[in-house]
Design an enzyme around this catalytic site. Structure first.
Site, PDB file in Angstrom:
ATOM      1  N   ASP A 178      -7.159  20.119 -14.075  1.00 19.02           N
ATOM      2  CA  ASP A 178      -7.281  18.503 -14.449  1.00 19.02           C
ATOM      3  C   ASP A 178      -7.001  18.096 -16.086  1.00 19.02           C
ATOM      4  OD1 ASP A 178      -8.747  16.674 -15.905  1.00 19.02           O
ATOM      5  OD2 ASP A 178      -9.587  16.076 -14.536  1.00 19.02           O
ATOM      6  N   ARG A 196       0.962  -1.213  -0.019  1.00 17.62           N
ATOM      7  CA  ARG A 196      -0.117   0.036  -0.196  1.00 17.62           C
ATOM      8  C   ARG A 196       0.876   1.727  -0.072  1.00 17.62           C
ATOM      9  NH1 ARG A 196      -1.460   1.881   4.970  1.00 17.62           N
ATOM     10  NH2 ARG A 196      -2.310   0.027   5.550  1.00 17.62           N
ATOM     11  N   LYS A 247      -9.108   6.861 -19.240  1.00 14.03           N
ATOM     12  CA  LYS A 247      -9.436   8.014 -20.097  1.00 14.03           C
ATOM     13  C   LYS A 247      -8.351   7.671 -21.126  1.00 14.03           C
ATOM     14  CE  LYS A 247     -13.267   8.811 -17.695  1.00 14.03           C
ATOM     15  NZ  LYS A 247     -13.095  10.488 -17.079  1.00 14.03           N
ATOM     16  N   TYR A 281     -15.921  18.369 -14.677  1.00 15.45           N
ATOM     17  CA  TYR A 281     -15.953  16.724 -14.569  1.00 15.45           C
ATOM     18  C   TYR A 281     -17.269  16.620 -13.286  1.00 15.45           C
ATOM     19  CZ  TYR A 281     -16.664  12.177 -14.099  1.00 15.45           C
ATOM     20  OH  TYR A 281     -17.216  10.721 -13.501  1.00 15.45           O
TER      21      TYR A 281
END
Ligand SMILES: *Cc1c(COP(=O)(O)O)cnc(C)c1O
Length: 403
Positions: A187, A67, A212, A122
């Protein structure tokens, strides 16, 4: 280290692979270890402490626990940082996990709780900010409203350009100037590092929903933030305690996908340019949203971007009713959210991606978003044409009744 003078296309193919020949392998190695053998308590403990503090593991201490750090993820991060012209990058389990970490890191580090967010964003980002779940106070504004929205306790300014789903362009340099030293996060999901490098205009953090274009094949959920070393350390600290590290298989797929990112983006863009021009003459379409179309923001487009991208939104004369028919009647396009992959997608933002957005900022009911893929452009046009013909609107005045 590969030569810093290489062009972007060469960096896309070679970055993060510098040591492979030395290791005697050609493909990217994948390390799936969830835990790592410890040499002794002291070295393991020091390594743990270094990573919990936002650093990288001590060679002698190992990665300790999956992690905290992973070498396959780190390879992808180093490659993406090269492409975004930043010192570092930090990868997350989704774009939203990356956004969450950016908000937590900047608010925790400064003790400031205020965020300025330039709309449109978004839908998920807008929802996260408006929900207040991260304890931040948010002022939504336009790009021109940033200076007025600033407070002494503003920790971060967030913007998207081109924005989802209207393809509005925001002048990054103008926002950075208005920010008076407050870090600006851009972004860059729609543009990708192929078409735009926000740090060239003063942005300090560059976020991608790697789900994406970076992934490009619809098989990875991931996020990444490119930034300087200091910000990367703060993001890694948050990532470690919140458990938002990207899975190494995802990192492998993303890194593999970077090699073809330049040609994918340019070929998808060439398709999109043809489709945008064709759609702007289509009788069912009242407006095409595409960077630079109809002379929109030409100066900014050329100053800030190296291309127009492969996302298109259209306003339908037949409003919601026609959007419903179009999205159901397509055959080659897939009716699905997400974007940026090799296959073309179509979706209705007001009903889906932007559903949680406040009514005043929600896209109109007649707007449909297209993500253009690598299919033959004439096949894509034929598909849209038959789907738009599935029910031609009776009259333009229907438009208003559906908004
Ligand atoms: C999809 C998307 C996000 C969120 O990313 P996930 O990977 O879905 O969490 C953020 N910003 C933009 C512009 C997006 O399109």
């Amino acid at each position: 280290m590969i030569s810093p003078r290489l062009q972007l296309d060469s960096i896309a193919v070679h970055a993060g692979r510098e040591d492979l020949a030395e290791l005697g392998v050609h493909a990217l190695p994948i390390d799936l270890s969830s835990t790592n053998p410890l040499p002794d308590i002291e070295a393991g403990g020091l390594s743990y402490e270094a990573m919990a503090g936002g650093g990288t593991p001590y060679a002698e201490g190992g990665a300790v626990y999956g992690r905290l750090w992973n070498p396959t993820v780190a390879r992808f991060e180093s490659a993406l940082a090269r492409m975004e012209l930043t010192e570092a990058a930090v990868a997350f389990s989704s774009g939203m996990a990356a956004t969450t970490a950016a908000i937590l890191a900047t608010t925790q580090e400064t003790g400031h709780r205020h965020i300025v967010a330039v709309r449109p964003l978004y839908g998920g980002t807008d929802h996260l900010l408006a929900s207040g779940v991260l304890g931040a106070e948010v002022t939504f504004c336009t790009a021109e409203g940033v200076a007025a929205a600033l407070r002494p306790d503003t920790a971060l300014i967030m913007l998207e350009t081109p924005a989802n789903p209207t393809l509005d362009l925001v002048d990054i340099r103008a926002v950075v100037e208005a920010a008076r030293g407050v870090p600006v996060l851009v972004d860059n999901t729609f543009a990708t590092p192929i078409l735009q490098n926000p740090v060239n205009f003063g942005a300090s953090m560059v976020l991608h929903s790697a789900t994406k274009y970076l992934g490009g094949h619809g098989d990875v959920i991931a996020g990444v933030i490119a930034c300087d070393q200091e910000q990367a350390a703060a993001l890694r600290r948050v990532r470690a305690i919140t458990g938002a590290l990207l899975h190494p298989l995802g990192a492998y797929l993303l890194h593999r996908g970077l090699a073809t990112l330049p040609i994918r983006v340019r070929a998808q863009q060439a398709n999109a340019q043809r489709l945008a021009a064709w759609l702007s003459t289509h009788p069912s379409v009242s407006r095409v949203h595409y960077p630079g179309i109809a002379g929109d923001a030409q100066g900014l487009l050329h100053r800030q971007m190296r291309g127009t991208g492969a996302m298109i939104s259209i306003d339908l004369r037949g409003g919601l009713e026609q959007a419903r028919h179009l999205t159901s009647a397509v055959r080659l396009f897939t009716h699905a959210v997400s974007l940026g992959g090799v296959d073309s997608l179509i979706q209705h933002p007001a009903a889906l991606t932007h559903r949680p957005v406040a009514p005043e900022a929600r896209p109109p009911a007649g707007l449909v978003r297209l993500s253009i893929g690598l299919e033959d452009h004439e096949d894509l046009m034929a598909d849209l044409d038959q789907a738009l013909a599935a029910r031609r609107p009776a009259a333009a005045h229907e438009d208003a009744s559906h908004r």
